[in-house]
Design a protein around this motif. Structure first.
Motif, short mmCIF file in Angstrom:
data_model
loop_
_atom_site.label_atom_id
_atom_site.label_comp_id
_atom_site.label_asym_id
_atom_site.label_seq_id
_atom_site.Cartn_x
_atom_site.Cartn_y
_atom_site.Cartn_z
N MET A 1 14.50 18.57 19.05
CA MET A 1 15.60 18.14 19.60
C MET A 1 15.36 17.20 20.98
N GLU B 1 30.41 23.33 5.82
CA GLU B 1 28.82 23.52 5.36
C GLU B 1 28.35 21.83 5.54
N ARG C 1 27.55 21.23 9.37
CA ARG C 1 26.37 21.88 9.64
C ARG C 1 25.19 21.06 9.20
N ARG C 2 25.26 20.38 8.17
CA ARG C 2 24.11 19.81 7.51
C ARG C 2 23.91 18.55 8.24
N HIS D 1 24.74 17.93 11.40
CA HIS D 1 24.13 18.41 12.45
C HIS D 1 22.64 18.61 12.43
N ARG D 2 22.36 19.33 11.32
CA ARG D 2 20.96 20.10 11.32
C ARG D 2 20.09 18.94 10.97
N GLU D 3 20.43 18.03 10.07
CA GLU D 3 19.52 17.24 9.23
C GLU D 3 19.42 16.18 10.11
N ARG E 1 20.51 15.35 13.08
CA ARG E 1 20.62 15.68 14.43
C ARG E 1 21.55 15.03 15.30
N GLU F 1 28.32 25.31 19.16
CA GLU F 1 27.19 26.08 20.10
C GLU F 1 27.94 26.03 21.43
N HIS G 1 17.37 12.31 6.29
CA HIS G 1 16.60 12.46 7.36
C HIS G 1 16.32 10.94 8.02
#
Lengths: 362, 291
Positions: free
Chosen positions: A1, A201, A204-205, A207-209, A211, A229, B8
């Motif tokens: 991050m 879902e 979330r992806r 956000h996670r993948e 960033r 968060e 990615h």
């Protein structure tokens, strides 16, 4: 991050030693109307201040008319603030609007999909408006269609899509250019629970993948609890509470405790004794009888709960079941706004109604 | 799942597009994509497309029947007869201008509908110029107007060959192309009005009311339907201040007598003047959004 923060700050040439928040808002005010001196001016946003960190999933809660949409429109350069300071990735949103627009993605409350164009054409158009090279647009659009499960419908005009499909397409059009910051204004309002889960879902992806920093407004407490968060609760143009969902719930400071008694001949007598016993315990409030026992609000922490159990035991009251439930965001909301969150469902747009749908706007 | 892996790869926060293409190239690509989208929409509405393109033909037939005998009597009583051509030759350029005005008056509707559906926000949050949205939309309208004029000229030419209509087509194909260019650029310039009203009011009915209220006087208080010589004298004076007259006269000369560069120059000057005025207004209206 932190690597992402450092890299993007470097690329954008904002050489500030301490980490720059993705969004920083200070003393933001928006007044509608009233310029003619006839009164009737509405302070839709009344001096708010908050920040969102890079990579954070931030939620903005509030009832209709609380100023959420006005705030998001100011942050996305769609609306000029009356006063105050707003910055995105270190850029002033008013002065450097052109730079800010390259960083952000936006999915508005009304569905910004062109019904005459196919799903694929809608996404491609957005890619080209961001000046992406043709082959990048092509690849990214196919990728998004796959991800949003729209590949099969990609060559159909969007006005043949269901409400959920349109919503997914609109979400995709906010993501074509890999925004560093994604604004979502009530992205699941009017969706059925199944589609809502699929959108969650996917968010979330992203956000996670990817960033991506996500700024989401919602009327659904559950949505905020599941995804965000950190949250801010807005009411009457002001921020009335801010924090992580956990902290906000903890600040409520009490659990709902339900004591169920055996439903035998002695039930009524046992219930009135139980009532007397728990009422005398410090930290217990709002004790109420109901048809299976008693409920109460007990101060946070296990000590009060243990005390309740011990006192009931020593008074030899037979207990069938004790349940303690943590405070919900609904209670948080109620505490801070004095109102239940009331969700006003938006009709999913039909192909005939789509053009008539008016935006809430304020 | 493979798609999930590849997300990615992330492009930098600041995209290189504008720098690579250069400022002008970037703006041009924005305009063309906005225009492409409008034309795509039109192509998805076959009824609208058909009636848009056929409208000038219907008007040509209708007006030639209504005013034809009036024109011939007026022409003969003013000592001009016998003419070497039919009234329809006089009317044809007027109809081309009329169709362009009509399309221009409707140009703002798509602006209002984009605001209402929220699609406008897509344009406004994108890193593109506000004027690219305006210019792209009216460029698409201009292409539509050019197609309208092209089709009505082609059909009139066909009827001249087949049914002996007396239309001189004095300046040939090059002159026809000039008429198309002239009427379409006039239409695009005039579309600035409808778009200004659309952006100020954000309301279809107001846009329609203002545009149509101005459209018909401009059209009928000009030389579009009848040559200046046949108009009453007060109208002759008024029509000198009406830009529509210059465009109609230049186009009419191209059909009846050939290239008249003075008239063509005046027509383009009139187009340039109303274009600059109305687009300044429209850009102002666009900038006012979000205040």
């Amino acid at each position: 991050m932190s690597a992402v923060t450092a890299r993007s700050r470097f690329e954008e040439g904002v050489g500030i030693p301490s980490p720059t928040p993705m969004i920083a808002v200070e003393d933001l005010v928006k007044v509608y109307g009233g310029a003619d001196g006839a009164g009737g001016a509405v302070r839709a946003v009344d001096g708010i201040r908050f920040h969102v960190d890079t990579g954070e999933f931030f939620g903005f809660l509030g009832p209709n008319g609380s100023g959420k949409t006005t705030t998001i429109k100011m942050l996305t350069t769609l609306l000029r603030p009356t006063s105050g300071r707003l910055s995105v990735a270190g850029y002033d949103v008013v002065k450097d609007a052109a730079k800010v627009r390259r960083i952000l993605g936006y999915t508005g409350q009304s569905i910004g999909v062109d019904g005459d164009l196919t799903g694929r054409e809608n996404l491609r158009l957005v890619g080209h408006l961001y000046h992406l090279p043709g082959n990048v647009v092509r690849d990214r659009v196919e990728e998004l269609l796959g991800l949003l499960q729209l590949t099969e419908a990609a060559d159909r005009p969007a006005n043949t899509y269901s409400g959920g499909m349109r919503r997914r397409l609109d979400l995709g059009s906010g993501l074509v250019h890999h925004p560093s910051l994604l604004f979502l204004d009530e992205p699941t309002t009017g969706l059925d629970p199944q589609t809502r889960n699929a959108v969650w879902e996917y968010l979330r992806r992203v956000h996670r993948e990817e960033r991506t920093t996500i700024f989401l407004t919602t009327q659904y407490m559950e949505e905020a609890d599941q995804l965000c968060e950190r949250l801010a609760i807005m009411d009457h143009g002001r921020i009335v509470a801010e924090g992580t969902p956990r902290d906000l719930k903890a600040a409520i400071g009490s659990n709902l405790v339900t004591v169920r008694l055996p439903l035998d001949d002695g039930f009524t007598a046992a219930r009135s004794r139980a009532l007397g016993v728990v009422q005398s315990i410090p930290g217990v409030e709002d004790v109420v009888e109901f048809d299976q026992g008693v409920t109460m609000r007990a101060a946070h922490g296990g000590a009060t709960l243990l005390e309740i159990l011990q006192r009931l035991e020593s008074a030899q009251i037979p207990v069938q079941e004790v349940a303690a439930s943590s405070p919900t965001l609904d209670q948080v909301f109620l505490r801070h706004t004095g109102r239940e969150m009331r969700v006003e469902e938006v009709q999913p747009p039909s192909r005939f109604a789509a053009g008539r749908e008016r935006r809430e706007g304020r | 799942m493979t798609a999930a892996e590849s997300i990615h790869q992330r492009s930098p926060a600041v995209l290189p597009g504008v720098d690579v293409l250069g400022y002008a190239g970037g703006r041009l690509s924005e305009v063309l994509w906005v225009a492409y989208r409008s034309l795509r929409k039109l192509s998805r509405n076959p009824f609208l497309l058909f009636f848009t393109l056929m409208m000038p033909i219907i008007w040509l037939g209708m007006f030639s029947q209504t005013f034809g005998t009036v024109f011939e009597r007026a022409a003969s009583s003013s000592g001009q007869a016998p003419l070497g051509y039919d009234y329809i030759a006089v009317l044809l350029p007027g109809i081309a201008v009329m169709s362009a005005i009509q399309s221009a008056a409707q140009s703002g509707f798509s602006m209002v509908s984009d605001i209402e559906t929220g699609f406008m926000d897509k344009f406004l949050v994108a890193p593109i110029s506000r004027s690219s949205v305006l210019v792209g939309k009216t460029l698409a309208d201009g292409i539509r107007m050019a197609a309208q004029t092209g089709i009505v000229l082609a059909i009139a030419f066909l009827f001249t060959l087949l049914f002996g209509w007396r239309i001189p087509f004095a300046s040939g194909l090059a002159g026809d192309a000039m008429i198309v260019l002239l009427t379409a650029s006039f239409g695009v310039a005039f579309a600035g009005l409808s778009n200004s009203v659309a952006l100020f009011t954000k309301n279809t009915e107001s846009t329609m009311a203002v545009s149509f209220t101005l459209t018909f006087p401009l059209l009928f208080l000009s030389t579009a339907m009848l040559p200046a010589a046949l108009l009453p004298s007060w109208l002759q004076t008024f029509s000198k201040f009406n830009p529509v007259s210059y465009v109609a006269s230049a186009a009419r000369s191209l059909i009846l007598t050939g290239f008249n560069w003075t008239e063509i120059g005046q027509a383009f000057l009139a187009v340039a003047i109303i274009g600059v005025l109305l687009y300044s207004l429209a850009v102002l209206a666009f900038r006012r959004q979000g205040r």
